[in-house]
Design a protein around this motif. Sequence first.
Motif, PDB file in Angstrom:
ATOM      1  N   GLY A 119     -28.727  -9.468   9.705  1.00 15.47           N
ATOM      2  CA  GLY A 119     -29.532 -10.245   8.772  1.00 15.47           C
ATOM      3  C   GLY A 119     -31.022 -10.038   8.953  1.00 15.47           C
ATOM      4  O   GLY A 119     -31.473  -9.092   9.593  1.00 15.47           O
ATOM      5  N   VAL A 120     -31.767 -10.952   8.371  1.00 17.28           N
ATOM      6  CA  VAL A 120     -33.224 -10.921   8.447  1.00 17.28           C
ATOM      7  C   VAL A 120     -33.702 -12.351   8.671  1.00 17.28           C
ATOM      8  O   VAL A 120     -33.112 -13.307   8.167  1.00 17.28           O
ATOM      9  N   ASP A 121     -34.758 -12.490   9.436  1.00 24.68           N
ATOM     10  CA  ASP A 121     -35.355 -13.801   9.702  1.00 24.68           C
ATOM     11  C   ASP A 121     -36.196 -14.198   8.487  1.00 24.68           C
ATOM     12  O   ASP A 121     -37.328 -13.739   8.323  1.00 24.68           O
ATOM     13  N   LEU A 122     -35.641 -15.039   7.640  1.00 23.77           N
ATOM     14  CA  LEU A 122     -36.285 -15.383   6.369  1.00 23.77           C
ATOM     15  C   LEU A 122     -37.408 -16.401   6.534  1.00 23.77           C
ATOM     16  O   LEU A 122     -38.079 -16.727   5.546  1.00 23.77           O
ATOM     17  N   THR A 123     -37.623 -16.883   7.750  1.00 28.11           N
ATOM     18  CA  THR A 123     -38.772 -17.760   7.980  1.00 28.11           C
ATOM     19  C   THR A 123     -39.993 -16.961   8.428  1.00 28.11           C
ATOM     20  O   THR A 123     -41.125 -17.381   8.204  1.00 28.11           O
ATOM     21  N   THR A 124     -39.758 -15.811   9.056  1.00 26.01           N
ATOM     22  CA  THR A 124     -40.869 -14.960   9.502  1.00 26.01           C
ATOM     23  C   THR A 124     -41.227 -13.924   8.445  1.00 26.01           C
ATOM     24  O   THR A 124     -42.413 -13.716   8.131  1.00 26.01           O
ATOM     25  N   PHE A 125     -40.216 -13.277   7.892  1.00 26.26           N
ATOM     26  CA  PHE A 125     -40.452 -12.211   6.922  1.00 26.26           C
ATOM     27  C   PHE A 125     -40.393 -12.800   5.515  1.00 26.26           C
ATOM     28  O   PHE A 125     -39.336 -12.918   4.898  1.00 26.26           O
ATOM     29  N   THR A 126     -41.572 -13.192   5.054  1.00 28.80           N
ATOM     30  CA  THR A 126     -41.730 -13.811   3.742  1.00 28.80           C
ATOM     31  C   THR A 126     -42.781 -13.040   2.965  1.00 28.80           C
ATOM     32  O   THR A 126     -43.664 -12.399   3.543  1.00 28.80           O
ATOM     33  N   SER A 127     -42.702 -13.108   1.645  1.00 26.41           N
ATOM     34  CA  SER A 127     -43.689 -12.406   0.827  1.00 26.41           C
ATOM     35  C   SER A 127     -45.018 -13.149   0.852  1.00 26.41           C
ATOM     36  O   SER A 127     -45.081 -14.348   1.144  1.00 26.41           O
TER      37      SER A 127
END
Length: 415
Positions: free
Chosen positions: A200-208
């Motif tokens: 997966g991906v850390d959606l709290t760190t990697f944000t637009s």
Amino acid sequence: MDIRRVAMLSVHTSPLEQPGTGDAGGLNVYVVETARRLAQRGVEVEIFTRRTCASLADEVVLAPGVLVRHVDAGPYEGLRKEDLPAQLCAFAAEVMAQVARQPHGHYDLVHSHYWLSGQVGWLVAERWGVPLAHTMHTMAKVKNAALAEGDTPEPLTRIVGEEQVVKVADVLVANTETEATELIDLYAADPVKVRVIEPGVDLTTFTSGAASTARSRLDLPVDADLVLFVGRIQPLKAPDVLLRAVANLLAREPHRRSNLIVGVLGGPSGSGLERPRALQQLARDLGIADVVQFVPPVSRAGLADWFRAADLVAVPSRSESFGLVALEALASGAPVLATDVGGLPGAVGPGGRLVRGHDPADWASAIAGLLDDPDLRKQLSEAGIAHAAAHGWERTTDDLFSAYVEAVQHKRRVL
């Protein structure tokens, strides 16, 4: 049923290390992210890794419910990954000695990462009477089929070791359907044991976020064309393909030079350690050193800023089991240009474009096509953000936990 405690094994690289250099990369991220989320579900996770410095504490709390345990096996410094097979017996013995004081049934399952850990996992899981889950991360037979010119093939020792682990593991966690097929076709894995669980991906760190804001923080020109490579500097990741493509592009269209920046984030790894400055020398030899910026590995938050700042992220790998960098870039809003190999098509999805092969001319044309079409980049960015949003680590951890439960239930029925 409850899974109370899991032992994770990461022999050759510590979850405490900075990803992007040496042997630290996607495996480290995978172990950290899944361990944290398992702990949030009430599963205690103890991660065993080799001590590489005398000053390291015996135990380090990585996060609430996640404990890193350092194991003495061989000299602390100076051992290459290739030297570690000779230390696996010592590692396994030390792990069992550390756990000897615990009551029977202390762990419900062992999850080993990479073949070296699998060899240890084979021994300790059998000793403790618990199931062994194993994730290959990369496979020798796959890597050897995609070697860069002059790169060193993986040895027979590793191939045999992987075959042994595949045979004895109770569950084999494959990152993609492609990897599952490779396990079955190349390693004769029992299909019943194989579970496809995408990272997966850390959606709290990697944000637009706004590229201009990110570039301001990174001290980069707001109007430059920024092409980014992120990863360990080794032939398998093929950063040289990107540099050759840029040289090809500038030879065809020299006017781009004044506005182009190629960022290379990462440190030497694998066979790249033998010539740690080879990529810088290649940039000089190609006459593009003035447009290439070499940046050492940065924090996860810093990496997200680089992704936000980029016009496109290039992933020219020769082999890739999944492609965490691609997914992290997409989550941050960066379009991705990747090789059509391994797990990259699935990781990139609708958020980028794929290139067949590693011909610098083909890559140059693909780079130019994206740089010259801001509307397409915007479309890919929006699609990539949506694609990444469906690949959070929570989903990975849910599927992993389900695989754990199934393996434990099966083991208990057999015993």
